[in-house]
Design an enzyme around this catalytic site. Structure first.
Site, mmCIF file in Angstrom:
data_model
loop_
_atom_site.group_PDB
_atom_site.id
_atom_site.type_symbol
_atom_site.label_atom_id
_atom_site.label_comp_id
_atom_site.label_asym_id
_atom_site.label_seq_id
_atom_site.Cartn_x
_atom_site.Cartn_y
_atom_site.Cartn_z
ATOM 1 N N ASP A 16 -2.626 12.038 12.866
ATOM 2 C CA ASP A 16 -2.577 11.559 11.496
ATOM 3 C C ASP A 16 -4.017 11.149 11.139
ATOM 4 O O ASP A 16 -4.842 10.934 12.033
ATOM 5 C CB ASP A 16 -1.616 10.371 11.441
ATOM 6 C CG ASP A 16 -1.647 9.647 10.121
ATOM 7 O OD1 ASP A 16 -1.719 10.311 9.079
ATOM 8 O OD2 ASP A 16 -1.601 8.393 10.147
ATOM 9 N N ASP A 18 -5.382 8.717 8.089
ATOM 10 C CA ASP A 18 -5.620 7.319 7.684
ATOM 11 C C ASP A 18 -4.917 6.354 8.647
ATOM 12 O O ASP A 18 -3.711 6.439 8.859
ATOM 13 C CB ASP A 18 -5.109 7.094 6.256
ATOM 14 C CG ASP A 18 -5.816 7.997 5.252
ATOM 15 O OD1 ASP A 18 -6.955 8.428 5.520
ATOM 16 O OD2 ASP A 18 -5.219 8.279 4.196
ATOM 17 N N TYR A 30 -5.404 4.736 -1.152
ATOM 18 C CA TYR A 30 -5.933 6.063 -0.824
ATOM 19 C C TYR A 30 -7.418 5.985 -0.522
ATOM 20 O O TYR A 30 -8.142 5.195 -1.125
ATOM 21 C CB TYR A 30 -5.719 7.051 -1.983
ATOM 22 C CG TYR A 30 -4.279 7.169 -2.383
ATOM 23 C CD1 TYR A 30 -3.379 7.843 -1.552
ATOM 24 C CD2 TYR A 30 -3.803 6.592 -3.548
ATOM 25 C CE1 TYR A 30 -2.039 7.935 -1.890
ATOM 26 C CE2 TYR A 30 -2.467 6.679 -3.894
ATOM 27 C CZ TYR A 30 -1.590 7.347 -3.061
ATOM 28 O OH TYR A 30 -0.275 7.426 -3.401
ATOM 29 N N ASN A 62 -0.745 13.406 5.019
ATOM 30 C CA ASN A 62 -0.135 13.330 3.682
ATOM 31 C C ASN A 62 -1.165 12.748 2.728
ATOM 32 O O ASN A 62 -1.716 11.680 3.005
ATOM 33 C CB ASN A 62 1.058 12.360 3.684
ATOM 34 C CG ASN A 62 2.331 12.945 4.272
ATOM 35 O OD1 ASN A 62 2.393 14.112 4.639
ATOM 36 N ND2 ASN A 62 3.367 12.106 4.357
ATOM 37 N N ASP A 136 0.207 6.233 12.666
ATOM 38 C CA ASP A 136 0.386 4.788 12.498
ATOM 39 C C ASP A 136 1.579 4.448 11.604
ATOM 40 O O ASP A 136 1.721 3.314 11.166
ATOM 41 C CB ASP A 136 -0.897 4.140 11.966
ATOM 42 C CG ASP A 136 -1.208 4.535 10.537
ATOM 43 O OD1 ASP A 136 -0.798 5.645 10.118
ATOM 44 O OD2 ASP A 136 -1.844 3.750 9.826
HETATM 45 MG MG LIG Z 1 -1.605 6.953 8.631
#
Ligand SMILES: [Mg+2]
Length: 189
Positions: A16, A18, A30, A62, A136
């Site tokens: 992933d 972020d 964001y 995403n 996360d």
């Molecule tokens: Mg994340």
């Protein structure tokens, strides 16, 4: 010895973005520009380990901010170009970065759906069953499990025990992967 097509498939490390590669912007939801992209230093150890064990790394992220107009695809491309440049200075590379720009939770690419992992497997002939997904949020874990991967959940509660492993901080991700990623080394003797 007979080789089958399936023998060529590689295991992969899915990350992933972020909260795993870069810090989540707070209180903003964001990362909209390169200025807001702050690398988590410990992720470099994860990437060096993956390189040493010959696991290609694919980022699956995403980014519904694109769909709702918080940022453009170009902004995201710019951030990823910077990330690749930054990693190259460390002798590291990403096999691919897949971005889901959609706001629709039913979209097959939007985690918790496994579409991005499945697409990456098709593109790069990856063995999902031997691959790992690190994220996360529980949506990362669900996407990883739906694709057949082992999963590590970082800094998040897991009340239903969905993840295979829980890590407190990215340094613990390295420890878990160090123990569990297949070694590329020839057995001694
Ligand atoms: Mg994340």
């Amino acid at each position: 010895m007979e080789y089958r097509y399936g023998d060529m498939k590689r295991a992969c490390l899915f990350l992933d973005r972020d909260g795993v590669i870069n810090r989540r912007p707070d209180p903003e939801r964001y990362v909209r520009s390169t200025k807001q992209f702050i690398l988590i230093p410990e992720i470099l150890d994860v990437l060096h380990l993956a390189k040493a064990r010959e696991y290609p790394v694919v980022v699956v992220t995403n980014q519904r901010g694109i769909a709702i107009g918080s940022m453009s695809q170009l902004d995201v491309d710019e951030i990823h170009n910077m990330l690749r440049t930054l990693l190259a200075k460390e002798g590291l590379a990403l096999l691919d970065i897949l971005v889901c720009p959609h706001d629709d939770n039913q979209h097959p690419w939007r985690k918790p759906n496994p579409g991005m992992l499945i697409e990456a497997a098709k593109r790069h002939d990856l063995d999902l069953q031997r691959s790992w997904m690190v994220g996360d949020h529980l949506t990362d874990v669900y996407a990883g499990k739906a694709a057949g991967c082992q999963t590590i959940l970082v800094d998040h509660d897991d009340p239903e025990g969905a993840a295979d492993f829980i890590a407190h901080g990215i340094a613990e991700v390295t420890q878990i992967l160090f123990q569990h990623l297949e070694s590329c080394e020839e057995p001694l003797g």
